[in-house]
Design a protein around this motif. Sequence first.
Motif, PDB file in Angstrom:
ATOM      1  N   ALA A  46       0.846  -1.187   0.000  1.00  0.00           N
ATOM      2  CA  ALA A  46       0.000   0.000   0.000  1.00  0.00           C
ATOM      3  C   ALA A  46       0.883   1.240   0.000  1.00  0.00           C
ATOM      4  O   ALA A  46       1.757   1.384   0.851  1.00  0.00           O
ATOM      5  CB  ALA A  46      -0.908  -0.005   1.212  1.00  0.00           C
ATOM      6  N   TYR A  58      -3.566   7.750   4.459  1.00  0.00           N
ATOM      7  CA  TYR A  58      -2.413   6.945   4.873  1.00  0.00           C
ATOM      8  C   TYR A  58      -1.338   7.064   3.798  1.00  0.00           C
ATOM      9  O   TYR A  58      -1.662   7.099   2.595  1.00  0.00           O
ATOM     10  CB  TYR A  58      -2.804   5.477   5.028  1.00  0.00           C
ATOM     11  CG  TYR A  58      -1.613   4.546   5.004  1.00  0.00           C
ATOM     12  CD1 TYR A  58      -1.203   3.942   3.810  1.00  0.00           C
ATOM     13  CD2 TYR A  58      -0.867   4.309   6.146  1.00  0.00           C
ATOM     14  CE1 TYR A  58      -0.097   3.122   3.777  1.00  0.00           C
ATOM     15  CE2 TYR A  58       0.246   3.490   6.114  1.00  0.00           C
ATOM     16  CZ  TYR A  58       0.616   2.900   4.922  1.00  0.00           C
ATOM     17  OH  TYR A  58       1.720   2.092   4.891  1.00  0.00           O
ATOM     18  N   THR A 105      -4.454  -1.081   4.741  1.00  0.00           N
ATOM     19  CA  THR A 105      -3.199  -1.273   4.026  1.00  0.00           C
ATOM     20  C   THR A 105      -3.048  -2.703   3.519  1.00  0.00           C
ATOM     21  O   THR A 105      -2.041  -3.021   2.899  1.00  0.00           O
ATOM     22  CB  THR A 105      -2.000  -0.935   4.925  1.00  0.00           C
ATOM     23  OG1 THR A 105      -2.008  -1.798   6.061  1.00  0.00           O
ATOM     24  CG2 THR A 105      -2.048   0.516   5.366  1.00  0.00           C
TER      25      THR A 105
END
Length: 123
Positions: A46, A58, A105
């Motif tokens: 990710a 993120y 993720t």
Amino acid sequence: VQLQASGGGLVQAGDSLRLSCAASGRTFRRYAMGWFRQAPGKEREAVAAITWNGDSTYYIDSVKGRFTISRDNAENTLYLQMNSLRPEDTAVYYCAARMSGAWSTYPTRYHYWGQGTLVTVSS
């Protein structure tokens, strides 16, 4: 949801690229979205992710301060602005959608994937 990633290419170190991911369907705004990448011989990771409304994002440590993820729910489009590109950013980049408002993720927690776009950064 069908996802179509675009914007990859061959650039030199220090250059910028903007990846786009066009989504079909009216439910795009309900999904958290992510950008993943996979380099040859490596696992998919990710790179960046964003909640359904953009209020949380993120970034993997290696791209913090260089990459920016954003989304336009009115246009059903996800973006990844990549600045100060490095050779180690070379990979196939995938966009993915998760049937949840919260990002993750983990690739296995995403339900829809785009076809990938190749980013090559030369030194």
